[in-house]
Design a protein around this motif. Structure first.
Motif, short mmCIF file in Angstrom:
data_model
loop_
_atom_site.label_atom_id
_atom_site.label_comp_id
_atom_site.label_asym_id
_atom_site.label_seq_id
_atom_site.Cartn_x
_atom_site.Cartn_y
_atom_site.Cartn_z
N ALA A 206 15.11 37.04 51.75
CA ALA A 206 14.30 37.53 50.68
C ALA A 206 13.80 36.16 50.09
O ALA A 206 12.41 36.31 49.81
CB ALA A 206 15.28 38.02 49.43
N ALA A 207 13.90 35.00 50.06
CA ALA A 207 13.51 33.66 49.81
C ALA A 207 12.41 33.31 50.54
O ALA A 207 11.29 32.79 50.18
CB ALA A 207 14.52 32.64 49.49
N ALA A 208 12.33 33.59 51.74
CA ALA A 208 11.51 33.19 52.69
C ALA A 208 10.57 34.41 53.11
O ALA A 208 9.46 34.10 53.72
CB ALA A 208 12.33 32.87 54.39
N GLY A 209 10.69 35.72 52.52
CA GLY A 209 9.62 36.72 52.40
C GLY A 209 9.87 37.14 54.02
O GLY A 209 8.90 37.66 54.62
N LEU A 210 11.11 37.04 54.41
CA LEU A 210 11.37 37.69 55.97
C LEU A 210 12.30 38.82 55.95
O LEU A 210 12.98 38.85 54.91
CB LEU A 210 11.62 36.56 57.04
N ASP A 211 12.30 39.67 57.01
CA ASP A 211 13.51 40.64 57.15
C ASP A 211 14.79 40.33 57.46
O ASP A 211 14.75 39.26 58.15
CB ASP A 211 12.57 41.71 58.31
N TYR A 212 15.76 40.91 56.82
CA TYR A 212 17.08 40.46 57.01
C TYR A 212 17.31 40.34 58.54
O TYR A 212 17.96 39.44 58.96
CB TYR A 212 18.02 41.44 56.20
N SER A 213 16.91 41.57 59.13
CA SER A 213 17.31 41.57 60.57
C SER A 213 16.66 40.29 61.39
O SER A 213 17.14 40.02 62.34
CB SER A 213 17.06 42.84 61.18
N GLN A 214 15.42 39.82 61.07
CA GLN A 214 14.84 38.79 61.76
C GLN A 214 15.78 37.56 61.69
O GLN A 214 15.68 36.70 62.28
CB GLN A 214 13.17 38.68 61.17
N VAL A 215 15.96 37.27 60.48
CA VAL A 215 16.82 36.14 60.07
C VAL A 215 17.99 36.14 60.91
O VAL A 215 18.59 35.15 61.73
CB VAL A 215 17.02 35.70 58.47
N GLN A 216 18.75 37.32 60.81
CA GLN A 216 19.85 37.32 61.52
C GLN A 216 19.65 37.06 62.99
O GLN A 216 20.40 36.40 63.72
CB GLN A 216 20.56 38.90 61.47
N ARG A 217 18.68 37.58 63.78
CA ARG A 217 18.24 37.61 65.23
C ARG A 217 17.98 35.90 65.38
O ARG A 217 18.50 35.46 66.43
CB ARG A 217 17.25 38.29 65.71
N ILE A 218 17.33 35.28 64.49
CA ILE A 218 17.17 33.79 64.42
C ILE A 218 18.35 32.88 64.43
O ILE A 218 18.69 32.17 65.44
CB ILE A 218 16.27 33.34 63.41
#
Length: 70
Positions: free
Chosen positions: A23-35
């Motif tokens: 949320a703070a990065a303006g990214l999707d949760y699943s994207q951060v999880q995959r990273i």
């Protein structure tokens, strides 16, 4: 893989969940999880967003990966 581990450590040091960082990065949760699971390569714009979400510069985010200067 090193970046994924590094990102997870930084996120946890700041007391953030994956959802909060996303949320703070303006990214999707699943994207951060995959990273964090090292499942995807990331674009520079994503690095910028993650750094902003962690309230640090891209240079600080990548500092651990600098080659030693001779």
């Amino acid at each position: 893989m090193r970046f994924a581990t590094h990102l997870t450590r930084l996120r946890k040091e700041r007391g953030l969940s994956i959802r909060q960082l996303a949320a703070a990065a303006g990214l999707d949760y699943s994207q951060v999880q995959r990273i964090e699971k090292a499942k995807v390569n990331i674009a520079f714009t994503t690095l910028v967003a993650l750094a902003q979400g962690l309230e640090m510069s891209v240079a600080e985010l990548l500092d651990e990966f600098k080659a030693p200067r001779n």
